[in-house]
Design an enzyme around this catalytic site. Sequence first.
Site, PDB file in Angstrom:
ATOM      1  CE  LYS B  76      -3.957   1.856   2.642  1.00  0.00           C
ATOM      2  NZ  LYS B  76      -4.778   1.683   3.856  1.00  0.00           N
ATOM      3  CB  SER B 166      -8.136   3.423   2.880  1.00  0.00           C
ATOM      4  OG  SER B 166      -7.210   2.886   3.802  1.00  0.00           O
ATOM      5  CB  SER B 190      -8.037   0.650   5.989  1.00  0.00           C
ATOM      6  OG  SER B 190      -8.697   1.890   5.985  1.00  0.00           O
TER       7      SER B 190
END
Lengths: 511, 521
Positions: B76, B166, B190
């Site tokens: 990420k 996310s 997330s």
Amino acid sequence: LSKGFRGGCCPERSSKFSFMWLSLCLSTPQQLVGVVGLEIHAQINSSTKLFSGSSVRFSAPPNSLVSFFDASLPGTLPVLNRRCVEAAVMTGLALNCNINRKSLFDRKHYFYADLPAGYQITQQRQPVAVDGTLTYSLLEGKKRSQVIRKNVHIKQIQLEQDSGKSLHDDVHSQTLIDLNRAGVGLMELVMEPDMSCGEEAAAAVRELQLILQALGTCQGNMSEGQLRVDANVSVHRPGEPLGVRTEVKNINSVRYLARAIDYEIQRQIGILQRGGTVQNETRAYDSKSGFMPEPNLPPLIVYEDNASLPAGIDACQAVVVQKIKEGLPELPSIKRDRLVQTYGILPEHSFTLVNEDGLVEYFEAVLMATKKEPRKVIGWVTNELLGHLKQQDLSVSQSPISPPALAELLELQETGHISSSVAKQVFQKMWRSPGKTAAQITQEHDLGLVSDTAQLHSICQKVVDSHPDEVHAIRNGNKKVLNKLMGLVQKETKGRADPVLVRKILQEKTS
Amino acid sequence: MLGLFFLGVSLALREGRISPTELCKKCLNRIKKTQHLNAYITVTEESALKQAQQSEVRLLKGVPKGPLDGIPFAVKDNFCTKNIKTTCASKMLKDYTPPYNATVVQKLLDQGAVLMGKANLDEFAMGAGCTDGAFGPVKNPWSYAAPYREQTGAMLESDWAITGGSSGGSAAAVASLTSYLALGSDTGGSTRNPGALCGVVALKPTYGLLSRHGLIPLVNSMDVPGIMARSVNDAAIVLGILQGLDVRDSTTVPAPSPLTELPQDFDVKNICVGIPKEYHAPGLSEETLAQWSRVADLFERAGAQVKQVSLPHTQYSIVCYHVLCHAEVASNMARFDGLEYGHRSQIDSSTEVMYASTRHEGFNDVVRGRILSGNYFLLKQNYQHYFVKAQKVRRLIADDFRNVFGSGVDVLLTPTTLSDAACYQDFTQEDNRTRSAQEDVFTQPANMAGLPAVSVPTALSRRGLPIGLQLIGPALHDKKLLSVAQWIEQRVGFPSISDWDYSRESRNDTAVTKREQTSAV
């Protein structure tokens, strides 16, 4: 970061201010008096910063001591430096504080170019040490020989980060940032408003400075910013509530601190006496700025002793109060008492000795090498030596005359090889030609005591012959006039005549 | 080959059936083919090939660094990667290149894993849809697979579903078979949320078990690096590698035990599964509820004790989560002032003006909104009323869990999300704040309490999109949690996307995957 009254008085007005000290420290019930509290930031003497591994060094090239954390690179985290905790605990113990077994870190937010993270990590809610006392002394009286002890309450000692430095270039309308100082460990000491004038505040700060230096937890150099003092000043009538405070900030010497505080007290008294009101000049922004617990640091735990360490915790990694207590060095007040008791010197001399870095050690080293009584050595150290050092702005360690060299000189005098006035001459010459011993100088300049009886008889005879009036007076009973004749003989011999012998000869010749 | 669990690939690599370079190239090709998903912000093709080559040398010599040697992974884009751009999907950091690796990234590299690229996210991980990043939204790979296209009759390009957020890019990377595993971050869900919506296993370990050093923070007291993988066992092996004390993160704790592979024959007979009644929330879809019941029944039939439990403060959790989140956001974002790094505005008539315009230009509305409310909560006059109160409620929520686990419950079984993934068009009808409150409702309590939680895909919905269930365990019982998760995985028969996608190209791989799944049951 509040913008208070900026101190810093003109040195040439010093005489006026020292007069003011006297009047400010004395008060009668109806008079307005000053109330002074202090916030002191002491830079911790550690090799690395509070939360990062960067080195701590004064006057390194700009931005050369900056780790990723210091520059607040995203994703970096604080890692607490054990040395800084130990320094704060040690300082807390020396100031009779309670050491909190558990203390917490907080973030204090403000936007400031030299505070890269946008917040300072500090200890607002639960600091490492609380509720202590600093005992300091004022020297009063005509000869400053009267020692008056006073206490100031220490509210707390908290660990926090120092900020970087901003340099404003107005010409190019630029701000330059140096982050070398950013993240250096600070101890913030909050002293309650228990002081009433600049002199008291200055004496308290000076005592703190000596304590920190003795502990080695802070180098305490104010001009290098290692010790920074902000004073909160207000005035009131004793028994009435405290007045509106203002702040005196950015003072870089103890001497100016006293002057700035007294100037501010006088200014406030003046305003009130003219019927005005004192304005609080602290920025409102400051009081609203948010605090938040620092989520990246678990509570700081210190342990009472090795026995209280939980299983699995390495004693070398933990901060153990008992261990630090055992390692406390001799504190200045104890040292002064010891000097007075051991050597029979006057209390004010003990202050002079302890005040000057290395002077106690110098004094004691001289004593080791001479049979001369300490009470007779002290004057040489506090007057001759210190006077010469001050004149040339030298530290004790820079003295051209070593303790053994001074001891040798004093020994020459003690054993009657030179007179006391010659000893002072030899001292001067030794100062100017380092490396030469007192004996060498005495010999080179033929300064040895003249104790050749025949030679002295002849000189004395000459003096007696040429001063018939004085001789007459002596014979009529005015024995004091003999001293004048002795002085004349010493003048003849450039102070080298053995005074005991001269007195005996003159007495014979005038009887 | 691409559809395998990484353990399968690991074996293939060591047996020489495929080389790390071949595998890396296959993944790079697939990244190009699935570019429309927008899963990656940066693809590190050059360095990936170099790492693969180095891995190849080790494998040829017969000295692999471990099971991850040569395995492609994604990270990420809020984990710092040395000399590789780390943007947080924000204009503020669009050209920012960190000088160091996050601890968890470094640990994977040290194992010889091959970094394929940096995965897309919501700006600074603030969002639950992966729709609010500066580089555009991420598309759910399942919304391009046959079941969704056939079931929904989706024809238009605009009919795609969101990934959840996310860590949507990380989930999409694993789900679309361009990486075997991915790092996400999990602050309020997330990792688990997009894991559930994209049909991958998503683990949020116990707070403190994995280092946050190098993770650009959202909420320091809740952030945990998350692990996304194709199987529970894969996630367990990665956890074993990543867990443990890190001197650079003072909130880390020692790993309770070295974790390697999970036992294949875990017995649930002695397990007590709690079903928290408060998670029967408004808005919970019928299909998700059905999956929840189905798995609860599976446990019951296998002899586990399944009982309803209560976590009475759950309803207050999301509100308090947002107060604490926004307050920490306001604080954490303060460093982005354009001075030391990141975007700096051209408008610089004074330092203050420069700060303001830098931050206005650099952050999106979501970030700015959270900073504003966070600063409001931190104001001296509001601090007690919001921040301190929210912290007290946080304690009550943690106590709820403690009481339940103290009463003999081993794991809690809950839905991960309210429903399967929404269509982008529908999702963006509401703003980020509303969506975050809806989407994190089942996931953020575990963050408030610091507990381990894992989302396991259980089935495809009628629309052809994945549905996941969440297991929550007591702190530091991550291994047991994963053992239970694997037990579910072995029984639900969740399909692989490769069963439909690129079927012509990877028919053989698909067969292997199916065989493995069958033998696992």
